[in-house]
Design a protein around this motif. Structure first.
Motif, PDB file in Angstrom:
ATOM      1  N   PHE A 250      30.286  15.569  53.224  1.00 39.58           N
ATOM      2  CA  PHE A 250      29.604  14.417  54.015  1.00 39.58           C
ATOM      3  C   PHE A 250      30.426  13.803  55.248  1.00 39.58           C
ATOM      4  O   PHE A 250      30.246  13.654  56.153  1.00 39.58           O
ATOM      5  CB  PHE A 250      29.434  13.262  52.851  1.00 39.58           C
ATOM      6  N   ARG A 251      31.860  13.944  54.697  1.00 34.09           N
ATOM      7  CA  ARG A 251      32.924  13.471  55.600  1.00 34.09           C
ATOM      8  C   ARG A 251      33.033  14.429  56.817  1.00 34.09           C
ATOM      9  O   ARG A 251      33.528  14.106  58.003  1.00 34.09           O
ATOM     10  CB  ARG A 251      34.304  13.222  54.949  1.00 34.09           C
ATOM     11  N   LYS A 252      32.969  15.891  56.477  1.00 38.22           N
ATOM     12  CA  LYS A 252      33.044  16.853  57.572  1.00 38.22           C
ATOM     13  C   LYS A 252      31.889  16.481  58.586  1.00 38.22           C
ATOM     14  O   LYS A 252      32.173  16.754  59.917  1.00 38.22           O
ATOM     15  CB  LYS A 252      33.201  18.285  56.855  1.00 38.22           C
ATOM     16  N   LYS A 253      30.722  16.187  58.089  1.00 38.12           N
ATOM     17  CA  LYS A 253      29.452  16.107  59.105  1.00 38.12           C
ATOM     18  C   LYS A 253      29.599  14.687  59.743  1.00 38.12           C
ATOM     19  O   LYS A 253      29.254  14.633  60.929  1.00 38.12           O
ATOM     20  CB  LYS A 253      28.277  16.260  58.156  1.00 38.12           C
ATOM     21  N   PHE A 254      30.059  13.431  59.035  1.00 39.94           N
ATOM     22  CA  PHE A 254      29.774  12.307  59.443  1.00 39.94           C
ATOM     23  C   PHE A 254      31.116  11.671  59.988  1.00 39.94           C
ATOM     24  O   PHE A 254      31.090  10.672  60.683  1.00 39.94           O
ATOM     25  CB  PHE A 254      29.173  11.397  58.596  1.00 39.94           C
ATOM     26  N   GLY A 255      32.146  12.102  59.313  1.00 41.27           N
ATOM     27  CA  GLY A 255      33.504  11.497  59.838  1.00 41.27           C
ATOM     28  C   GLY A 255      33.884  10.160  58.931  1.00 41.27           C
ATOM     29  O   GLY A 255      32.823  10.134  57.789  1.00 41.27           O
ATOM     30  N   TYR A 256      34.598   9.387  59.054  1.00 39.04           N
ATOM     31  CA  TYR A 256      34.971   8.218  58.376  1.00 39.04           C
ATOM     32  C   TYR A 256      34.498   6.888  59.200  1.00 39.04           C
ATOM     33  O   TYR A 256      34.422   5.763  58.532  1.00 39.04           O
ATOM     34  CB  TYR A 256      36.339   8.121  58.203  1.00 39.04           C
ATOM     35  N   ASN A 257      33.838   7.035  60.267  1.00 34.69           N
ATOM     36  CA  ASN A 257      33.589   5.940  60.965  1.00 34.69           C
ATOM     37  C   ASN A 257      31.860   5.742  60.791  1.00 34.69           C
ATOM     38  O   ASN A 257      31.075   5.926  61.550  1.00 34.69           O
ATOM     39  CB  ASN A 257      33.781   5.892  62.477  1.00 34.69           C
ATOM     40  N   GLU A 261      25.003   1.895  55.308  1.00 34.48           N
ATOM     41  CA  GLU A 261      23.585   2.138  55.212  1.00 34.48           C
ATOM     42  C   GLU A 261      23.343   3.649  54.946  1.00 34.48           C
ATOM     43  O   GLU A 261      22.713   4.201  54.220  1.00 34.48           O
ATOM     44  CB  GLU A 261      22.671   1.723  56.310  1.00 34.48           C
ATOM     45  N   LEU A 262      24.177   4.428  55.693  1.00 37.20           N
ATOM     46  CA  LEU A 262      24.243   5.894  55.785  1.00 37.20           C
ATOM     47  C   LEU A 262      24.654   6.375  54.511  1.00 37.20           C
ATOM     48  O   LEU A 262      24.041   7.377  53.827  1.00 37.20           O
ATOM     49  CB  LEU A 262      24.887   6.604  56.671  1.00 37.20           C
ATOM     50  N   VAL A 263      25.850   5.801  54.070  1.00 36.57           N
ATOM     51  CA  VAL A 263      26.503   5.976  52.700  1.00 36.57           C
ATOM     52  C   VAL A 263      25.490   6.061  51.704  1.00 36.57           C
ATOM     53  O   VAL A 263      25.401   6.765  50.668  1.00 36.57           O
ATOM     54  CB  VAL A 263      27.779   5.443  52.538  1.00 36.57           C
ATOM     55  N   TYR A 264      24.996   4.757  51.618  1.00 41.25           N
ATOM     56  CA  TYR A 264      23.885   4.381  50.683  1.00 41.25           C
ATOM     57  C   TYR A 264      22.764   5.345  50.524  1.00 41.25           C
ATOM     58  O   TYR A 264      22.243   5.756  49.268  1.00 41.25           O
ATOM     59  CB  TYR A 264      23.367   2.940  50.855  1.00 41.25           C
ATOM     60  N   GLU A 265      22.350   5.932  51.573  1.00 42.51           N
ATOM     61  CA  GLU A 265      21.127   6.743  51.488  1.00 42.51           C
ATOM     62  C   GLU A 265      21.476   8.111  50.856  1.00 42.51           C
ATOM     63  O   GLU A 265      20.828   8.648  50.121  1.00 42.51           O
ATOM     64  CB  GLU A 265      20.638   6.974  52.988  1.00 42.51           C
ATOM     65  N   TYR A 266      22.753   8.358  51.233  1.00 45.98           N
ATOM     66  CA  TYR A 266      23.143   9.846  50.551  1.00 45.98           C
ATOM     67  C   TYR A 266      23.367   9.547  48.914  1.00 45.98           C
ATOM     68  O   TYR A 266      23.580  10.418  48.407  1.00 45.98           O
ATOM     69  CB  TYR A 266      24.216  10.399  51.224  1.00 45.98           C
ATOM     70  N   ALA A 267      24.155   8.299  48.529  1.00 44.34           N
ATOM     71  CA  ALA A 267      24.665   8.080  47.492  1.00 44.34           C
ATOM     72  C   ALA A 267      23.402   7.969  46.346  1.00 44.34           C
ATOM     73  O   ALA A 267      23.062   8.540  45.314  1.00 44.34           O
ATOM     74  CB  ALA A 267      25.324   6.867  47.274  1.00 44.34           C
ATOM     75  N   MET A 268      22.428   7.360  47.090  1.00 48.31           N
ATOM     76  CA  MET A 268      21.020   7.000  46.425  1.00 48.31           C
ATOM     77  C   MET A 268      20.288   8.677  45.948  1.00 48.31           C
ATOM     78  O   MET A 268      19.745   8.669  44.693  1.00 48.31           O
ATOM     79  CB  MET A 268      20.119   6.431  47.322  1.00 48.31           C
ATOM     80  N   ASN A 269      20.573   9.481  46.710  1.00 48.67           N
ATOM     81  CA  ASN A 269      19.946  10.784  46.481  1.00 48.67           C
ATOM     82  C   ASN A 269      20.606  11.324  45.081  1.00 48.67           C
ATOM     83  O   ASN A 269      19.985  12.190  44.708  1.00 48.67           O
ATOM     84  CB  ASN A 269      20.223  11.818  47.578  1.00 48.67           C
TER      85      ASN A 269
END
Length: 587
Positions: A250-257, A261-269
């Motif tokens: 996740f961090r390699k694809k999106f970084g830390y910034n 809302e994006l984190v929530y979508e991936y955590a919900m999965n």
């Protein structure tokens, strides 16, 4: 009914300092079976000692009848019942802890309500008692179950080693006992315990430690972002490698910034049992729409991560990095970390067996004990000095004034680091920084316990085992000064406890300096507090005349403002107007 849920922690006792307070009150009732009478007496004693202080709207307002969440009728139906409730409440509110009789407090509980109902407990104050102790049941400190005898475990007794009747036994307070108790509890804590209806099999703290270690050793990424915690909160087993890979990808694809809302979508999965957890993907819109009320955004992204950090900091194995945005292993405690991971990673299925779980959780593992007044390494001392200097350079005076007053008033801080430091340690930390900001050339030695980044866990331990116990030592040329901050605003505590303790710290510091042939020739203390009374000024003057010890009381706001224009530590040797000793007219 058990079902899959995100990991969460009870927030009823958000302030960890309250946990030993509650258990030490419970000690009076140990061995008694909890029925309606004992439940009200226990809750009454907690309130009587002001460990929990309900509002006038609940404890001070007579309710004749209630029939919403549960049915309730007041015990006293006389014409003056409302007035009697109000009178007793006001007397309790004004007087010191323990002054009002237990019978009077129980009378209030039988004639007022708190609109709360827990399964298996009567609605109102009984259910409030359950919420106060249920997480302590989970941690294995106690067994407080309706219809069963009250038990305080071995680890629960360790937690209250320094407490009696809800408060520390004396001012020489050693926090190492409760720190050891917290570590023992969280090292073993399982989400699938008999007190929770969650189907996931997770040993939470070992999982967090393993994920951090995996990312560090595999990808050279020390620590995890606070924003990574939702992935752990929504994870369903102890497979830390797959979880570590998920976070890394996740961090390699999106970084830390990234947005919450994006984190929530991936955590919900990760909560969707119909999708694989080893593939990085967001939850479907349908799943989010279906579950967003059950798996609330704020709970997963903010509230639970905050509680996770707050709770795990109690173990002293977690450090804060990156201005509070990351948590990492406290490398000062590698031995204990390795012991936790080698001993408590296997999940145990206790089913509904409360007694077996309580026995397992309540035993003390001596390998997880912290030593009282353990000698600090030079690296640990250096980390504290670096942190103090960094903060002194980073923040302005108004910041320190606001945060010191937040500590005294027990208001939560919004700062990403300070919010995780309890008020007493926070005030010591800030006081050390202020004096360093005022006089950058001073040698400032803070005696609180800290992580490997110099961020405090707890206050200085007090004078035990040949330790003097001063909060903060300050050195300038031939001067050895001591800073002693307190969050207490009570006149009696400041006069009867703080000032005698400070006197002893100055005396013992001077004696030690002389015995060690140190070059210091001048010793005094700054007492930093709020709501300083004239009695503090009187007692300080009496100590000066009797013992030759100089104590200078400073109001917090005055201390911060005055510090902006000092040139020497000696500039603080002033008796402020609010601390002037009282004198007879004409003197």
């Amino acid at each position: 009914m058990r079902r899959r849920k995100p990991i969460s922690f009870d927030t009823t006792l958000r302030n960890p300092g309250r946990i030993p307070q509650f258990i030490s009150i419970l000690k009076k009732f140990e061995g008694k079976e909890i029925d309606d009478e004992i439940a009200l007496a226990l809750e009454g004693e907690i309130i009587r000692q002001k460990i929990f202080e309900p509002t006038k709207g609940t404890l001070g307002t007579y309710i004749a009848k209630y029939d919403k969440k549960f049915s309730f009728e007041a015990d006293d139906k006389s014409a003056n019942a409302s007035e009697k409730v109000s009178t007793i409440f006001e007397r309790w509110k004004e007087e010191d802890p323990g002054s009002v009789s237990l019978n009077d407090i129980v009378y209030l509980l039988k004639n007022t309500i708190t609109a709360h109902k827990d399964k298996g407990w009567k609605g109102g104050w009984e259910s409030r008692l359950h919420t106060q102790f249920n997480f302590l049941n989970e941690l294995g400190f106690v067994r407080v179950v309706k219809g069963k005898k009250i038990i305080i475990s071995e680890n629960g007794n360790l937690m209250i080693h320094e407490y009696e009747n809800g408060y520390p036994k004396n001012e020489m307070y050693d926090e190492s006992f409760e720190q050891s108790a917290f570590l023992n509890a969280f090292a073993k804590y399982q989400i699938n315990n008999p007190y929770r209806s969650n189907t996931i099999s997770v040993n939470f703290f070992p999982l967090v430690l393993n994920v951090i270690k995996y990312l560090d050793t595999t990808y050279n990424r020390p620590g995890i972002s606070k924003q990574d915690l939702p992935f752990i909160i929504t994870w369903g087993n102890n497979d830390y490698r797959t979880l570590g890979e998920y976070i890394y990808k996740f961090r390699k694809k999106f970084g830390y910034n990234t947005s919450d809302e994006l984190v929530y979508e991936y955590a919900m999965n990760l909560l969707d049992n119909s999708t694989p957890n080893n593939i990085l993907a967001p939850a479907s819109k349908e799943f989010i729409k279906l579950k967003k009320r059950d798996y609330k955004f704020d709970k997963i992204m903010t509230e639970t991560p905050d509680e996770v950090i707050r709770k795990l900091r109690l173990t002293m194995l977690i450090s804060l990095r990156g201005a509070g945005r990351f948590i990492d292993i406290n490398r000062n405690e590698n031995t204990k970390i390795n012991h936790v991971l080698s001993t408590y990673m296997n999940n145990i299925d206790f089913g509904e067996d409360v007694d077996s779980y309580s026995k397992y959780m309540g035993k003390i593992d001596n390998s997880l004990m912290f030593e009282s007044n353990q000698v600090e390494t030079q690296e640990e001392k250096d980390a504290k000095e670096v942190a103090i200097e960094d903060w002194a350079n980073k923040y302005d005076w108004s910041f320190f004034e606001e945060e010191m007053m937040n500590s005294v008033e027990k208001r939560p801080s919004s700062h990403l680091v300070l919010k995780y430091i309890k008020e007493t340690a926070r005030l010591e930390f800030l006081s050390a920084i202020v004096i360093k900001k005022a006089l950058p050339d001073l040698k400032v030695v803070a005696n609180y316990k800290a992580d490997d980044q110099g961020i405090p866990f707890s206050t200085a331990s007090g004078g035990r085992n040949n330790q003097i116990g001063a909060d903060i030592d300050v050195f300038e040329n031939e001067v050895h000064a001591i800073l002693e901050p307190t969050i207490s605003k009570q006149r009696s505590f400041q006069v009867e406890h703080e000032l005698p303790s400070i006197r002893n710290h100055v005396l013992e510091s001077a004696k030690k300096d002389v015995a060690d042939s140190n070059h210091y020739k001048e010793w005094f203390s700054l007492f930093i507090a709020s709501n300083i009374s004239r009695d503090v000024g009187d007692q300080s003057e009496l100590i000066r005349q009797t013992n030759g010890v100089e104590i200078y009381p400073w109001d917090i706001v005055d201390f911060v403002n005055y510090s902006q224009n000092v040139r020497s530590i000696r500039d603080y040797k002033k008796i402020r107007e609010y601390a002037m000793p009282q004198k007879m007219p004409g003197m």
